[in-house]
Each structure stands twice: as structure tokens, then as C-alpha cells.
Write a protein that holds these residues in place. Sequence first.
Motif, mmCIF file in Angstrom:
data_model
loop_
_atom_site.group_PDB
_atom_site.id
_atom_site.type_symbol
_atom_site.label_atom_id
_atom_site.label_comp_id
_atom_site.label_asym_id
_atom_site.label_seq_id
_atom_site.Cartn_x
_atom_site.Cartn_y
_atom_site.Cartn_z
ATOM 1 N N ILE A 73 3.142 -10.271 12.414
ATOM 2 C CA ILE A 73 1.776 -10.204 12.927
ATOM 3 C C ILE A 73 1.577 -8.805 13.495
ATOM 4 N N ASN A 74 0.597 -8.118 12.934
ATOM 5 C CA ASN A 74 0.416 -6.695 13.174
ATOM 6 C C ASN A 74 -0.841 -6.406 13.986
ATOM 7 N N LYS A 75 -0.736 -5.398 14.835
ATOM 8 C CA LYS A 75 -1.880 -4.918 15.607
ATOM 9 C C LYS A 75 -1.973 -3.409 15.401
ATOM 10 N N TYR A 76 -3.132 -2.965 14.926
ATOM 11 C CA TYR A 76 -3.381 -1.541 14.744
ATOM 12 C C TYR A 76 -4.304 -1.078 15.869
ATOM 13 N N ASN A 77 -3.793 -0.185 16.704
ATOM 14 C CA ASN A 77 -4.562 0.303 17.845
ATOM 15 C C ASN A 77 -5.343 1.557 17.438
ATOM 16 N N PHE A 78 -6.404 1.348 16.668
ATOM 17 C CA PHE A 78 -7.204 2.467 16.188
ATOM 18 C C PHE A 78 -8.120 2.988 17.292
ATOM 19 N N THR A 79 -8.220 4.306 17.390
ATOM 20 C CA THR A 79 -9.099 4.966 18.359
ATOM 21 C C THR A 79 -9.919 6.027 17.630
ATOM 22 N N SER A 80 -10.856 6.638 18.356
ATOM 23 C CA SER A 80 -11.662 7.696 17.741
ATOM 24 C C SER A 80 -10.779 8.870 17.313
ATOM 25 N N GLU A 81 -9.653 9.083 18.023
ATOM 26 C CA GLU A 81 -8.759 10.186 17.687
ATOM 27 C C GLU A 81 -7.941 9.909 16.426
ATOM 28 N N THR A 82 -7.801 8.630 16.046
ATOM 29 C CA THR A 82 -6.958 8.306 14.884
ATOM 30 C C THR A 82 -7.762 8.084 13.614
ATOM 31 N N ILE A 83 -9.080 8.218 13.663
ATOM 32 C CA ILE A 83 -9.897 8.032 12.470
ATOM 33 C C ILE A 83 -9.455 9.009 11.380
ATOM 34 N N GLY A 84 -9.225 8.472 10.186
ATOM 35 C CA GLY A 84 -8.756 9.272 9.071
ATOM 36 C C GLY A 84 -7.255 9.308 8.923
ATOM 37 N N SER A 85 -6.523 8.800 9.921
ATOM 38 C CA SER A 85 -5.059 8.783 9.841
ATOM 39 C C SER A 85 -4.585 7.452 9.258
ATOM 40 N N PHE A 86 -3.292 7.395 8.932
ATOM 41 C CA PHE A 86 -2.732 6.192 8.327
ATOM 42 C C PHE A 86 -2.244 5.215 9.389
ATOM 43 N N GLY A 87 -2.642 3.944 9.253
ATOM 44 C CA GLY A 87 -1.998 2.886 9.999
ATOM 45 C C GLY A 87 -0.714 2.473 9.304
ATOM 46 N N ALA A 88 -0.705 2.617 7.980
ATOM 47 C CA ALA A 88 0.497 2.422 7.165
ATOM 48 C C ALA A 88 0.360 3.356 5.975
ATOM 49 N N SER A 89 1.366 4.190 5.737
ATOM 50 C CA SER A 89 1.305 5.145 4.633
ATOM 51 C C SER A 89 1.548 4.425 3.310
ATOM 52 N N VAL A 90 1.378 5.137 2.219
ATOM 53 C CA VAL A 90 1.499 4.537 0.889
ATOM 54 C C VAL A 90 2.910 3.967 0.702
ATOM 55 N N HIS A 91 2.976 2.719 0.284
ATOM 56 C CA HIS A 91 4.266 2.074 0.067
ATOM 57 C C HIS A 91 4.117 0.887 -0.860
ATOM 58 N N THR A 92 5.233 0.415 -1.371
ATOM 59 C CA THR A 92 5.296 -0.898 -2.007
ATOM 60 C C THR A 92 6.110 -1.801 -1.084
ATOM 61 N N ASP A 93 5.872 -3.089 -1.175
ATOM 62 C CA ASP A 93 6.678 -4.035 -0.404
ATOM 63 C C ASP A 93 8.004 -4.262 -1.124
ATOM 64 N N THR B 124 -11.410 0.788 16.546
ATOM 65 C CA THR B 124 -11.345 -0.586 17.029
ATOM 66 C C THR B 124 -9.989 -1.174 16.673
ATOM 67 N N THR B 125 -9.652 -2.286 17.256
ATOM 68 C CA THR B 125 -8.356 -2.914 17.003
ATOM 69 C C THR B 125 -8.418 -3.752 15.733
ATOM 70 N N ARG B 126 -7.398 -3.631 14.914
ATOM 71 C CA ARG B 126 -7.321 -4.380 13.661
ATOM 72 C C ARG B 126 -6.063 -5.245 13.691
ATOM 73 N N TYR B 127 -6.199 -6.516 13.285
ATOM 74 C CA TYR B 127 -5.076 -7.440 13.256
ATOM 75 C C TYR B 127 -4.853 -7.931 11.828
ATOM 76 N N SER B 128 -3.607 -8.173 11.477
ATOM 77 C CA SER B 128 -3.311 -8.814 10.200
ATOM 78 C C SER B 128 -2.095 -9.711 10.358
ATOM 79 N N ILE B 129 -2.039 -10.737 9.522
ATOM 80 C CA ILE B 129 -0.946 -11.710 9.536
ATOM 81 C C ILE B 129 -0.338 -11.704 8.139
ATOM 82 N N ALA B 130 0.889 -11.221 8.024
ATOM 83 C CA ALA B 130 1.527 -11.069 6.718
ATOM 84 C C ALA B 130 2.711 -12.013 6.590
#
Length: 305
Positions: free
Chosen positions: A154-174, A238-244
Amino acid sequence: MTGETIPFIDLEKILEQFECKKLRDACEKWGCFRIINHSIPLTLMDEMKIVVIALHDLPMDRKKNNKDVIPGSGYFGPTVFNPVIESLGLYDMGSSQAIQYFCSQLNATPHQRQIIETYGKAIHDMAVKIGQNIAESLGILDADFEDWPCQYRINKYNFTSETIGSFGASVHTDSRFLTLLQDDENVGGLKVMDNSGSFVSVAPFHGALLANLGDIARVWSNGRFCNVKHRVLCKEPTTRYSIATFMLGPRKGNVEAPKELVDHDHPRLYQPFTYEEYKTLRVSIKKARDKSLHDCEVLKLLHLV
């Protein structure tokens, strides 16, 4: 394929020939698809999202009690390399004992435990069903995924105005066989790569699940399926949540293509290996920070032809 959208697979129609073919095409061309009309109640998905938010709001010392059962299965927080994401993990969510241990680590309330256990069983059963549907789309009717362990993050991405345009997760395969993602229904940012090399946005879609195929699916299918490359980009403060939920690989024995997928015209592409061996290989590549070999390309080391 540029300009196309990620396919939708309707589980209520999955026994129909057209829908089964659409599933196979999605696995081969995209390596991902949305799942609609599945058996997990929307109310349960919404309740699980509430539990996820509450667990991430726990004090840091409590969250750090979520220790690894296997490497990479517990809590990890923001780092210098990725300052926006933190994640809690549960290994082997098909086990009631494992779920109770996870809940005890975080001192979850009785109501939270009930939601986590109910959701855990539902999503584990769904992963097994999707695995069987995928096998059947290739004409393999006796595939058994019941004993393939599932890991849960269970993931929480703490996005802010300073992080706009940056990666929460870079390019990858599982590294796993299959990922079932309950994505944030309000906050976008997930993108998958199509076969032209372009990234396609995965827009929020309440009630649907997103299925991603990983490296193990590519090996198991003898190269027929795409192990989709994907990334998460910060689009808004804003904060983003995902359940993987990750179906890993066989608990016992090797990862290898079934005999039905190997013949004179389709020689075996990858040497057999265990999931643990492959996971160790990926981790070692990352630790060595081998710039010449991206983790998306680790399978090249196991290619036979």
C-alpha cells in the motif's frame, strides 16, 4: 498502437471467445489491461482505501514495525533517490496468519483487521482467477496458480508543488508474474508504455482494477506476453494512494514456459530459474548500479537464444 487506449476486459464475459481473444491480445500487445465487472464489491474497495489512509497516518515508529518477512516485504520510507513515496507491505496475503501478523505489527483495530482480511482474500482469489484466465487464453486449461504467493503493497505518494514533474516511480517493469492495482480514483500520474515506445496515461477509473504483467509472465509465456514498462509522474500537489497486489511466481519449482508453449517453431527462450533466484539477480543489479543494464533488461541475462 499510438493513440489507442488500454483495453478493458469484462470478467462477466470472459468465457466468450471474443473476450478471451481480447485478453490474449492485451497481454501480447500491451502487457496490461483494465478489469471491469469483477467480483470485488466497490464498497470493500472504498473501505480498504480508508484503511490505507489510516495506516499511513500512523506515527513513524509504528509504521517501522512493519518488518520484512522476505527482503522488500516490509515498510520503506522516502529516500534521497525517491523522496515522495512510502509504502507498507504484507507478504503472502493468501495466508490468514500472515495478514494477522501484518495487522499486529501496525496494531490495527479489529475493524481494520476485518477489512484487510476480507480484501486480502478477495484480491488473492482475483489474482488466481486472472492467472487462470490468462493461461486459458493460450489454450492451457490445467494451469494452477493457487500456490503462487501474493505480496501486497500500500503506497502513499507525498506530492507537493515542488515535486510536480518529478517521478514518484521511475520507468520499470515488475519482477513478478501479475500485478493487480487498485489505483487512486482521484489522482492520476500512472503511465504505461505502448509498443511504439510512447507513454500512455492511465486515467483514474473508480471501481476498475488495472492488471500489469511482469517479467515472470514474459518468461512463463515463452516471450509471447509483454512485461509492461510503466512509471508514476507527479502531476499535481496532492497525496496519491495505490493498493498493489503482486502474484510473484511458483512457491516451489522453477519459472519456465509450459510444454504447450514450446515446440520447433517456438524454442524455449529462457533458462529455468526460481523466483527467488530472479529476485536476487534484480536486487544485485540495482545494488551494483550497473548503468549499462536497466532493471527492465535483467531478463537478457537469462535469454537462451
